[in-house]
Design an enzyme around this catalytic site. Structure first.
Site, PDB file in Angstrom:
ATOM      1  N   ASP A 123      11.471 -44.734 -26.425  1.00 31.57           N
ATOM      2  CA  ASP A 123      11.126 -43.446 -25.842  1.00 31.57           C
ATOM      3  C   ASP A 123      10.339 -43.790 -24.573  1.00 31.57           C
ATOM      4  O   ASP A 123       9.956 -44.942 -24.365  1.00 31.57           O
ATOM      5  CB  ASP A 123      10.283 -42.647 -26.846  1.00 31.57           C
ATOM      6  CG  ASP A 123       9.799 -41.329 -26.273  1.00 31.57           C
ATOM      7  OD1 ASP A 123      10.541 -40.710 -25.494  1.00 31.57           O
ATOM      8  OD2 ASP A 123       8.660 -40.926 -26.595  1.00 31.57           O
ATOM      9  N   ASP A 149       7.791 -41.267 -22.491  1.00 30.43           N
ATOM     10  CA  ASP A 149       6.454 -40.682 -22.437  1.00 30.43           C
ATOM     11  C   ASP A 149       5.634 -41.069 -23.665  1.00 30.43           C
ATOM     12  O   ASP A 149       6.104 -40.950 -24.803  1.00 30.43           O
ATOM     13  CB  ASP A 149       6.544 -39.154 -22.349  1.00 30.43           C
ATOM     14  CG  ASP A 149       7.155 -38.682 -21.035  1.00 30.43           C
ATOM     15  OD1 ASP A 149       7.128 -39.444 -20.062  1.00 30.43           O
ATOM     16  OD2 ASP A 149       7.661 -37.544 -21.000  1.00 30.43           O
ATOM     17  N   ASP A 180       5.668 -35.281 -17.521  1.00 31.08           N
ATOM     18  CA  ASP A 180       5.735 -33.895 -17.062  1.00 31.08           C
ATOM     19  C   ASP A 180       4.320 -33.327 -16.870  1.00 31.08           C
ATOM     20  O   ASP A 180       3.988 -32.780 -15.816  1.00 31.08           O
ATOM     21  CB  ASP A 180       6.494 -33.025 -18.071  1.00 31.08           C
ATOM     22  CG  ASP A 180       7.978 -33.351 -18.134  1.00 31.08           C
ATOM     23  OD1 ASP A 180       8.482 -33.996 -17.193  1.00 31.08           O
ATOM     24  OD2 ASP A 180       8.630 -32.965 -19.117  1.00 31.08           O
ATOM     25  N   ASP A 195      13.178 -37.487 -23.319  1.00 33.94           N
ATOM     26  CA  ASP A 195      13.316 -36.080 -22.961  1.00 33.94           C
ATOM     27  C   ASP A 195      12.599 -35.781 -21.637  1.00 33.94           C
ATOM     28  O   ASP A 195      12.304 -34.628 -21.336  1.00 33.94           O
ATOM     29  CB  ASP A 195      12.762 -35.188 -24.079  1.00 33.94           C
ATOM     30  CG  ASP A 195      13.262 -33.755 -23.985  1.00 33.94           C
ATOM     31  OD1 ASP A 195      14.147 -33.492 -23.144  1.00 33.94           O
ATOM     32  OD2 ASP A 195      12.755 -32.891 -24.732  1.00 33.94           O
ATOM     33  N   ASP A 229       7.057 -41.746 -30.165  1.00 35.06           N
ATOM     34  CA  ASP A 229       5.797 -41.106 -30.550  1.00 35.06           C
ATOM     35  C   ASP A 229       5.951 -39.645 -30.942  1.00 35.06           C
ATOM     36  O   ASP A 229       5.189 -39.129 -31.749  1.00 35.06           O
ATOM     37  CB  ASP A 229       4.802 -41.189 -29.382  1.00 35.06           C
ATOM     38  CG  ASP A 229       5.200 -40.244 -28.259  1.00 35.06           C
ATOM     39  OD1 ASP A 229       4.607 -39.162 -28.139  1.00 35.06           O
ATOM     40  OD2 ASP A 229       6.149 -40.558 -27.525  1.00 35.06           O
TER      41      ASP A 229
END
Length: 285
Positions: A12, A14, A23, A98, A182
């Site tokens: 992942d 972030d 973001d 994402d 996470d």
């Protein structure tokens, strides 16, 4: 770099590779937190980030200003060495996130680690003709649903993991996956991992909490981590564990093959000669 092995490491982004949410970092650093929080209840996160990029552009924020903010994003000092070491040991590294391509590409290029990732799966992010960042969904939920109730409408990471698994199966290759994440969005893919895989949830983060509620649902071996130093130590341990296990299996196969040769040699006989029968003495001349 060592010869390629059959280990695929999926990160992942972030709060896994970087230590914050990219973001939120951009919105907060450029002073748009209040507007972001006001709009958050009104639309999906992915759509909101596209809207926030419009707001930044309308308020005169340039692409270079956004890039400067991204280049100073916090990252634990042991994460980059962990990525480089895993790649040097022959592992294939991929990102499933994402976030969006504009943010991730800007950050990994600045950190000098883009070349270590064979694939980045995330929401498309590009700069349009007006100089505004446009962010669109990985899965266009305005046309159809991805069919997963656990995940946000724009991305189900399980579908990406299943595609990676299927590509190795199609090529007839064995593959062991290590997944690091996470967030709540990392829980769904953890359920798609196999018994020979490894799940590395960040301790006391949403995915860790979800796994802890019913650990038996995850078939993979679960190894949690807390920060970049722990990530590096545990990830290197898993890679060495897999490689040692594979070496042991190879040795067993060699021994088995050798034993089979010995057994086959043991049952091969020379052609039997006719037996000599004793001749009675009175017939001997």
């Amino acid at each position: 770099m060592a010869d390629k092995n059959n280990i695929v490491i999926v990160f992942d982004f972030d709060k896994t590779i970087i230590d914050v949410d990219s973001d939120n970092w951009v919105v907060d650093e450029l002073g748009f937190t209040e507007l972001f929080e006001k709009l958050l209840p009104t639309m999906p996160w992915n759509s909101l980030m596209d809207r926030m990029m419009k707001e930044l552009h309308d308020h005169g924020k340039t692409i270079e200003e956004i890039k400067q903010v991204l280049r100073r994003i916090p990252i634990h000092p042991r994460v980059i060495p962990a990525i480089k070491s895993a790649h040097a040991l022959g592992c294939e590294l991929r990102i499933v996130s994402d976030a969006n391509t504009f943010f991730i590409e800007t950050i990994v290029e600045h950190l000098g680690i883009r070349e270590y990732f064979s694939e980045i799966n995330t929401n498309p992010g590009l700069v349009d003709e007006q100089g505004r960042v446009r962010i669109s969904p990985y899965h266009d939920f305005t046309k159809s649903s991805h069919g997963c109730s656990r995940c946000p409408p724009n991305m189900c990471k399980s579908l990406i993991i299943e595609r990676i698994q299927a590509s190795f199966t199609k090529e007839g290759k064995k593959m062991k996956m290590v997944y690091l994440g996470d967030g709540a969005g990392d829980y769904c893919p953890s359920l798609r991992l196999k018994a020979e895989d490894y799940m590395m949830p960040r301790k006391n983060f949403p995915v860790w909490d979800l796994i802890s509620q019913n650990p038996t649902l995850v078939k993979a071996s679960v190894r949690d981590w807390t920060d970049g130093a722990a990530m590096e130590r545990i990830l290197m341990g898993i890679i060495n564990e897999i490689k040692s296990s594979e070496e042991e299996e190879e040795e067993k196969e060699k021994l088995l093959s050798s034993d089979q040769c010995k057994i086959s040699v043991g049952i091969v006989h020379e052609p039997l000669l006719p037996l000599s029968l004793p001749v009675p003495l009175h017939l001997v001349k």
